[in-house]
Design a protein around this motif. Structure first.
Motif, PDB file in Angstrom:
ATOM      1  N   GLU A   4      -3.998  13.687  -3.674  1.00 59.85           N
ATOM      2  CA  GLU A   4      -3.568  12.531  -2.900  1.00 59.85           C
ATOM      3  C   GLU A   4      -3.962  11.277  -3.649  1.00 59.85           C
ATOM      4  OE1 GLU A   4      -5.999  10.390  -1.191  1.00 59.85           O
ATOM      5  OE2 GLU A   4      -4.365   9.058  -0.612  1.00 59.85           O
ATOM      6  N   GLN A  45      -5.834  -1.783  -6.609  1.00 58.14           N
ATOM      7  CA  GLN A  45      -6.925  -0.835  -6.434  1.00 58.14           C
ATOM      8  C   GLN A  45      -6.322   0.475  -5.965  1.00 58.14           C
ATOM      9  OE1 GLN A  45      -8.947  -4.000  -3.814  1.00 58.14           O
ATOM     10  NE2 GLN A  45     -10.666  -2.700  -4.404  1.00 58.14           N
ATOM     11  N   SER A  46      -6.921   1.565  -6.407  1.00 56.78           N
ATOM     12  CA  SER A  46      -6.442   2.854  -5.919  1.00 56.78           C
ATOM     13  C   SER A  46      -7.610   3.827  -5.832  1.00 56.78           C
ATOM     14  CB  SER A  46      -5.361   3.433  -6.835  1.00 56.78           C
ATOM     15  OG  SER A  46      -5.936   3.907  -8.035  1.00 56.78           O
ATOM     16  N   ARG A  47      -7.422   4.859  -5.028  1.00 62.47           N
ATOM     17  CA  ARG A  47      -8.338   5.998  -5.005  1.00 62.47           C
ATOM     18  C   ARG A  47      -7.495   7.263  -4.928  1.00 62.47           C
ATOM     19  NH1 ARG A  47     -12.649   5.624  -0.726  1.00 62.47           N
ATOM     20  NH2 ARG A  47     -13.726   4.487  -2.368  1.00 62.47           N
ATOM     21  N   GLN A  48      -7.827   8.215  -5.771  1.00 57.64           N
ATOM     22  CA  GLN A  48      -7.169   9.520  -5.671  1.00 57.64           C
ATOM     23  C   GLN A  48      -8.200  10.608  -5.455  1.00 57.64           C
ATOM     24  OE1 GLN A  48      -5.818  11.677  -9.413  1.00 57.64           O
ATOM     25  NE2 GLN A  48      -5.582   9.564 -10.114  1.00 57.64           N
ATOM     26  N   LEU A  49      -7.774  11.659  -4.799  1.00 60.33           N
ATOM     27  CA  LEU A  49      -8.583  12.874  -4.676  1.00 60.33           C
ATOM     28  C   LEU A  49      -7.958  13.901  -5.594  1.00 60.33           C
ATOM     29  CD1 LEU A  49     -10.973  14.225  -3.115  1.00 60.33           C
ATOM     30  CD2 LEU A  49      -9.224  15.204  -1.608  1.00 60.33           C
ATOM     31  N   HIS A  67      -3.304   0.149  -3.542  1.00 60.11           N
ATOM     32  CA  HIS A  67      -3.064  -1.159  -2.917  1.00 60.11           C
ATOM     33  C   HIS A  67      -2.630  -2.108  -4.026  1.00 60.11           C
ATOM     34  CE1 HIS A  67      -6.328  -0.374   0.441  1.00 60.11           C
ATOM     35  NE2 HIS A  67      -5.319   0.474   0.511  1.00 60.11           N
ATOM     36  N   THR A 111       0.848  -1.187   0.000  1.00 57.59           N
ATOM     37  CA  THR A 111       0.000   0.000   0.000  1.00 57.59           C
ATOM     38  C   THR A 111       0.882   1.235   0.000  1.00 57.59           C
ATOM     39  OG1 THR A 111      -1.563   1.296   1.331  1.00 57.59           O
ATOM     40  CG2 THR A 111      -0.404  -0.463   2.485  1.00 57.59           C
ATOM     41  N   VAL A 112       0.606   2.139  -0.935  1.00 57.38           N
ATOM     42  CA  VAL A 112       1.377   3.361  -1.108  1.00 57.38           C
ATOM     43  C   VAL A 112       0.407   4.540  -1.029  1.00 57.38           C
ATOM     44  CG1 VAL A 112       2.923   4.642  -2.613  1.00 57.38           C
ATOM     45  CG2 VAL A 112       2.963   2.142  -2.638  1.00 57.38           C
ATOM     46  N   SER A 113       0.697   5.489  -0.131  1.00 53.32           N
ATOM     47  CA  SER A 113      -0.153   6.671   0.046  1.00 53.32           C
ATOM     48  C   SER A 113       0.685   7.898  -0.287  1.00 53.32           C
ATOM     49  CB  SER A 113      -0.640   6.801   1.490  1.00 53.32           C
ATOM     50  OG  SER A 113      -1.031   5.550   2.021  1.00 53.32           O
ATOM     51  N   ALA A 133       4.510   4.185   2.677  1.00 53.84           N
ATOM     52  CA  ALA A 133       4.227   2.933   1.991  1.00 53.84           C
ATOM     53  C   ALA A 133       4.537   1.754   2.896  1.00 53.84           C
ATOM     54  CB  ALA A 133       5.057   2.826   0.707  1.00 53.84           C
ATOM     55  N   THR A 175      -3.846   6.869  -3.033  1.00 51.98           N
ATOM     56  CA  THR A 175      -3.458   5.662  -2.302  1.00 51.98           C
ATOM     57  C   THR A 175      -3.714   4.460  -3.186  1.00 51.98           C
ATOM     58  OG1 THR A 175      -3.931   6.592  -0.119  1.00 51.98           O
ATOM     59  CG2 THR A 175      -3.870   4.195  -0.290  1.00 51.98           C
ATOM     60  N   HIS A 193       0.984  12.117  -1.202  1.00 53.22           N
ATOM     61  CA  HIS A 193       0.454  13.483  -1.254  1.00 53.22           C
ATOM     62  C   HIS A 193       1.323  14.274  -2.224  1.00 53.22           C
ATOM     63  CE1 HIS A 193      -2.619  13.564   2.099  1.00 53.22           C
ATOM     64  NE2 HIS A 193      -2.122  12.334   2.134  1.00 53.22           N
TER      65      HIS A 193
END
Lengths: 286, 286
Positions: free
Chosen positions: A232, A276-280, A236, A71-73, A122, A234, A75
């Motif tokens: 941002e 899977q990822s989600r960005q804002l 997975h 998992t990588v987050s 991460a 994140t 900013h």
């Protein structure tokens, strides 16, 4: 030379490809890595966000005792440009099956001062050590076969100087998410494409970090134009992808207040949901 | 005293409630905050992950020029226990509309050395400055009215010492996601509940960080037992919630390799999708 042998001699492999050469980092001292960011992975002059994740991911794989990003987050602070950069990493916690690290990429202003472009946290592990128990209930996206999908090369002349990264990728968009390119956006926050690297290299976990941010913005299908900067992201990584093409499906369901989220899923040729990822991201309204 | 007046005198408000008192931090020096982590927000002795986000979120709101969390990405390193803790923050980048910060919470080992429990990156802004443009296509979860939902207090005797946090929350679960409590898990990775704070305080952005991690694990409905530790969690706060109860809906679609993701959505009484989160958690197989 027989045709098959010459084809085999030219196809890129994991470890020997444009992607590997362009994401390679040079260790200067423990935890500190240098890179000259290639101009080949830019979109309108800014280095692609997923490509940056792959660069940071490669540095962390060297810095941490575990080699696969789980998992990588990230900013995103300021846009990265082609040119010199330094990555500074920190091992935050090392465990038996998981390690956590932090990494920042800096470039330089006119006075030579470091300017931070992106900071990530991460957690890394060993994807090959995971048990085989797979109870994924999600289903792959319904997409036409790749022969019925379209890339930039199939359309009207490309925007000049727009998207160097398009030449590094084999991206074939689902025609149902291509209306924006023909002046008829669907109004639905969806983007789907078959994804590969142009030189034929198979995907690996680092390439998955690129894949989650490689498609055109869903904002285009929502009728918006202009840049949609990522604030941002994140990701997975859940499985080492099988060889062959990937399907990437991106969805936006919450466009509000000048921001939107993009949820990406990456499916491999064996039908596994490998990332899977989600960005804002921020949109330009009106 | 008339009943209405005495009820008004006792109902907690934003700024004057258990949640505010227990997430309050004391600034020791610029960027450094102390707290004694309450035992009131634990589950099986470990401080709840969402509560920790709220504590870190409060410190960052003080440390950064913007006061509302927009996106918070957390990597959980070691479990937090009730007792003394210190939060160290860093302003990473301050901008006109967004600022980014980093924060870590430490506790102490037997020798008094600091042990890092959690590290976060977060971007902050001003939710009240966002434009009114709302094009959310997501729909609220279909849930029975709260009178037809059930909390721990409605069921068989609670597990002794299990869940102090349950007394701080008004959690009423959708009966369709309660099978696990009756020995009949549905097999579907879903958990839904009406959410409020037990003392009646309305939600605010920091309470949303608690809400996204306040429900029982979807793993219970997938037939698994035992602890499901969070490895990483990223939350987006998209809107200041309206007063009144929240609906929280959590979904798991990718249980594989000993890990699962939990996607949470929080909807307010005005029908706005006020927060979204995704966490990666580890399950105990077999």
């Amino acid at each position: 030379m027989p045709e098959a042998a010459s084809a085999a001699a030219t196809r890129a492999t994991i470890g020997d490809s444009e992607f590997d050469r362009d994401t390679a980092v040079t260790r200067r001292e423990p935890g500190v890595y240098a890179i000259d960011l290639s101009a080949g992975w830019t979109i309108f002059g800014a280095v692609n966000g997923g490509f940056l994740l792959a660069v940071l991911g490669r540095a962390l794989a060297d810095a941490l005792p575990h080699s696969d990003p789980f998992t990588v987050s990230a900013h995103y602070l300021t846009a990265s440009r082609p040119g010199p950069a330094v990555v500074r990493t920190e091992a935050v916690r090392t465990g038996r099956t998981l390690s956590t690290g932090q990494a920042s990429l800096f470039q330089y202003d006119e006075e030579g001062n470091e300017v931070e472009r992106i900071r990530v946290l991460a957690s890394y592990g060993d994807l090959d050590a995971l048990p085989d128990d797979v109870r994924t209930s999600a289903e792959p996206p319904a997409m036409p076969p790749v022969e019925q999908c379209f890339g930039a090369e199939d359309g009207p002349s490309p925007v000049s100087g727009g998207s160097a990264i398009a030449e590094r990728l084999l991206l074939k968009l689902d025609p149902a998410t291509l209306g924006w390119a023909l002046g008829q956006p669907s109004g639905k926050g969806e983007m789907r494409a078959w994804f590969g690297l142009a030189d034929g290299r198979d995907a690996d976990p680092l390439a998955l970090l690129l894949a989650v941010d490689a498609l055109p913005p869903t904002a285009f299908e929502l009728g918006m134009k202009g840049w949609v900067p990522t604030i941002e992201l994140t990701a997975h990584v859940r499985c080492r992808p099988a060889p062959g093409p990937l399907r990437v499906s991106v969805t936006t369901r919450n466009l509000a207040g000048g921001f939107l989220e993009e949820d990406a899923e990456v499916w491999d040729s064996a039908g596994r949901l490998v990332a899977q990822s989600r960005q804002l991201a921020r949109v330009q309204l009106g």
